[in-house]
Design an enzyme around this catalytic site. Structure first.
Site, PDB file in Angstrom:
ATOM      1  N   ASP A  61     -36.428  22.436  34.341  1.00  0.00           N
ATOM      2  CA  ASP A  61     -36.945  21.197  33.768  1.00  0.00           C
ATOM      3  C   ASP A  61     -35.974  20.712  32.694  1.00  0.00           C
ATOM      4  O   ASP A  61     -35.700  21.426  31.723  1.00  0.00           O
ATOM      5  CB  ASP A  61     -38.329  21.449  33.168  1.00  0.00           C
ATOM      6  CG  ASP A  61     -38.954  20.187  32.598  1.00  0.00           C
ATOM      7  OD1 ASP A  61     -39.164  19.236  33.375  1.00  0.00           O
ATOM      8  OD2 ASP A  61     -39.215  20.154  31.386  1.00  0.00           O
ATOM      9  N   THR A  94     -36.242  13.253  33.418  1.00  0.00           N
ATOM     10  CA  THR A  94     -35.402  13.618  32.265  1.00  0.00           C
ATOM     11  C   THR A  94     -33.997  14.020  32.707  1.00  0.00           C
ATOM     12  O   THR A  94     -33.004  13.609  32.098  1.00  0.00           O
ATOM     13  CB  THR A  94     -36.045  14.769  31.471  1.00  0.00           C
ATOM     14  OG1 THR A  94     -36.338  15.851  32.358  1.00  0.00           O
ATOM     15  CG2 THR A  94     -37.334  14.318  30.822  1.00  0.00           C
ATOM     16  N   THR A  95     -33.909  14.814  33.766  1.00  0.00           N
ATOM     17  CA  THR A  95     -32.589  15.252  34.247  1.00  0.00           C
ATOM     18  C   THR A  95     -31.789  14.060  34.751  1.00  0.00           C
ATOM     19  O   THR A  95     -30.586  13.935  34.473  1.00  0.00           O
ATOM     20  CB  THR A  95     -32.744  16.303  35.358  1.00  0.00           C
ATOM     21  OG1 THR A  95     -33.561  17.374  34.877  1.00  0.00           O
ATOM     22  CG2 THR A  95     -31.389  16.857  35.772  1.00  0.00           C
ATOM     23  N   ASP A 386     -45.160  17.191  34.499  1.00  0.00           N
ATOM     24  CA  ASP A 386     -44.401  16.075  35.080  1.00  0.00           C
ATOM     25  C   ASP A 386     -45.267  15.282  36.054  1.00  0.00           C
ATOM     26  O   ASP A 386     -45.253  14.044  36.063  1.00  0.00           O
ATOM     27  CB  ASP A 386     -43.158  16.603  35.809  1.00  0.00           C
ATOM     28  CG  ASP A 386     -42.079  17.094  34.843  1.00  0.00           C
ATOM     29  OD1 ASP A 386     -42.221  16.839  33.632  1.00  0.00           O
ATOM     30  OD2 ASP A 386     -41.120  17.731  35.292  1.00  0.00           O
TER      31      ASP A 386
END
Length: 555
Positions: A61, A94-95, A386
């Protein structure tokens, strides 16, 4: 003063300026992106983070990785803030945001070397970001908030690659049910979905309880285990004798006086319990403590009592049962009581918990996550977080886009056409932005062990032919229609990722002077002899990025 230099900074200060400062900041941003890049997509790899005390976190994550790494470098921290903003705003992506930011900086570095000014790059990047969001609006698909099938597909897409694949059908169904249950006229607050992690069993044993599970036991063994059709009281105080506000001394001259004193205390406690019983309470949850004698009287009345309940649990109990908390028993009336069809103390994997279920309108729910080990449950918990975020965002906005790198390829093609109409040096920046977006499908292919060039050529060809939803199947390597496959992401996740990445990249590019009060970790030196930071974990002073115990080798 002649030619004597004027010293305005302290001896401990360190200054890096011009291209050296830009190069240092760009290297920092690229290193952060490189650290998380291999975690992207359904075939992304995990990272093991080990801190100085030996605690281990295994995750892929993005925001968890970057916050656990304790990064010190100021420029790198700006990229970390991108992931935190993305997580807070939309709950996923986010990544993607960090990887795009890193690629924007990489492309900008190439243009800076061609003497394109940073201000020109910043202007071009902003124009490209605005245009990209316009194109996203055009390709977005409208989704009805009651379309359970699509919502479950979105939830499943968000948790893919995070250790929950084997049970993603079950978990995505539970997530959608949870979000729909806690939704009200004020919106959706996912804090009302409590995730209770239980080690033991498998992920398939996870379940959703429409109500609240309090991680406590009843205070006295003589109390009932179970109460049916229970009236529930919430006390934001304690069932104890109040201590005096000032130090007081009681002089007792004979045993009778002491006995009277004790009897008076007992009478006060008995009066508290009588008031609870008179109001009709079958179960009482108390924020503070409960006196031993009060426990005895409560047990005699057949009232289940739970003490030192967390304020978050008290809020969920109020929301779920309709009870209204009072400060003292004196304030309690029948109108303050909530209702639950069942309140029971149950055993889960050896731990006793209080289950409050069968409520009329459960606006707070509890998701029980099961798993073989603590590390497995922690990672599934992050996947659930998520999924909750993307389902909430989708219900709120009602728009999704296809996944699998499809939006990025479509945006890249659209931006190249747009660049031709812009002209000037900004055109080069917009083309660089278009190239940077393709890092997502390229990385998905690399992480799946596929040839990124072949995959990208096929994707471009499909999109040139008008297939807007064409994406990369990481499992087979084929280019498929992601809409037909049910791989969706909220439109706002993509839009927010691009906006955040652009803002971070532009901010770093516009910095041409770094003045540090002391030694700048991972940075350059006064003579401009900056060493370029190695990708992934060796930024020297990115603090965490090589310094969390054995973490450097795990990158």
């Amino acid at each position: 003063m002649g030619n004597q230099p004027l010293i305005v900074l302290s001896d401990d200060s360190q200054r890096t300026s011009g291209k050296d400062a830009q190069s240092m900041n760009i290297s920092a941003g690229k290193a952060v992106a490189e650290a998380v890049r291999t975690t992207l997509g359904p075939k992304g790899m995990d990272k093991m983070l080990v801190d100085s005390t030996g605690n281990v976190v295994v995750t892929n994550d993005g925001v968890t990785l970057l916050t656990e790494m304790e990064i010190d470098h100021p420029a790198a921290n700006m990229i970390v803030e991108v992931s935190e903003t993305q997580e807070e705003e939309v709950g996923d992506g986010t990544t993607t945001a960090v990887v795009v930011a890193g690629e924007l900086l990489k492309r900008a570095e190439e243009l800076l070397e061609q003497d394109i000014h940073a201000t020109t790059l910043a202007q071009g990047y902003r124009q490209a970001s605005t245009k990209a969001n316009e194109v996203l609006d055009e390709i977005a698909i409208d989704v009805d908030a009651s379309d359970d099938e699509v919502l479950q597909q979105i939830a499943a897409t968000a948790m893919t690659g995070k250790g929950a694949e084997n049970a993603k059908d079950l978990l995505s169904s539970l997530v959608v049910q949870a979000v729909q249950t806690v939704a009200d006229e004020d919106g959706i607050d996912t804090d009302n979905v409590k995730v209770e992690k239980v080690v033991g069993g498998s992920i398939d044993n996870s379940e959703l309880v429409e109500g609240v599970i309090v991680d406590k036991e009843r205070v006295n063994d003589n109390m009932p285990y179970f109460s049916e059709d229970a009236n529930i009281a919430l006390i934001d105080g304690a069932l104890e004798i109040k201590e005096t506000e000032i130090d007081a001394e009681v002089n007792v001259t004979d045993p009778d006086q002491l006995q009277q004193f004790l009897e008076q205390e007992e009478a006060q406690l008995k009066e508290m319990v009588d008031k609870l019983a008179a109001a009709g309470a079958d179960v009482v949850f108390v924020d503070g403590g409960i006196d031993d004698m009060a426990q005895h009287y409560l047990a005699e009345e057949g009232i289940i009592a739970v003490r030192r309940v967390k304020s978050s649990d008290m809020s969920r109990l109020a929301r779920s049962t309709g009870a209204r908390a009072v400060n003292t028993v004196d304030d309690l009336t029948e109108d303050h009581l909530g209702f639950a069809g069942s309140v029971a103390q149950k055993d889960i994997a050896g731990d006793q918990r209080i289950f409050v279920e069968d409520v009329e309108d459960a606006k707070a729910v509890t998701l029980i996550l099961r798993g073989g080990t603590e590390h497995v449950i922690d990672e599934v918990d992050r996947a659930i977080e998520d999924s909750l975020g993307v389902v909430r965002t989708t219900i709120k906005d009602g728009q999704v886009v296809a996944g699998g790198g499809a939006p990025e390829v479509e945006l890249s093609l659209a931006l190249r056409d747009y660049a031709d109409s812009v002209g000037g040096r900004e055109q080069l920046a917009i083309e660089a932005f278009a190239d940077a977006l393709e890092v997502i499908p390229r990385t998905l292919a690399e992480n799946a062990g596929l040839d990124p060039i072949d995959s990208l050529v096929e994707l471009r060809s499909a999109h040139d032919g008008g297939d807007v939803a064409a994406g990369l199947d990481a499992y087979t390597g084929a280019t498929i229609d992601m809409g037909e496959e049910g791989v969706y992401e909220p439109r706002r996740v993509k839009g927010q990722a691009i906006e955040s990445a652009t803002e971070a990249a532009v901010m770093l590019l516009r910095i041409d002077d770094v003045i540090a009060a002391g030694e700048l970790k991972g940075g350059g030196s006064d003579d401009g002899d900056d060493e370029e930071m190695p990708p992934g974990g060796g930024m020297g002073g990115m603090g965490g990025m090589g310094g969390m115990g054995g973490m450097g080798g795990a990158m």
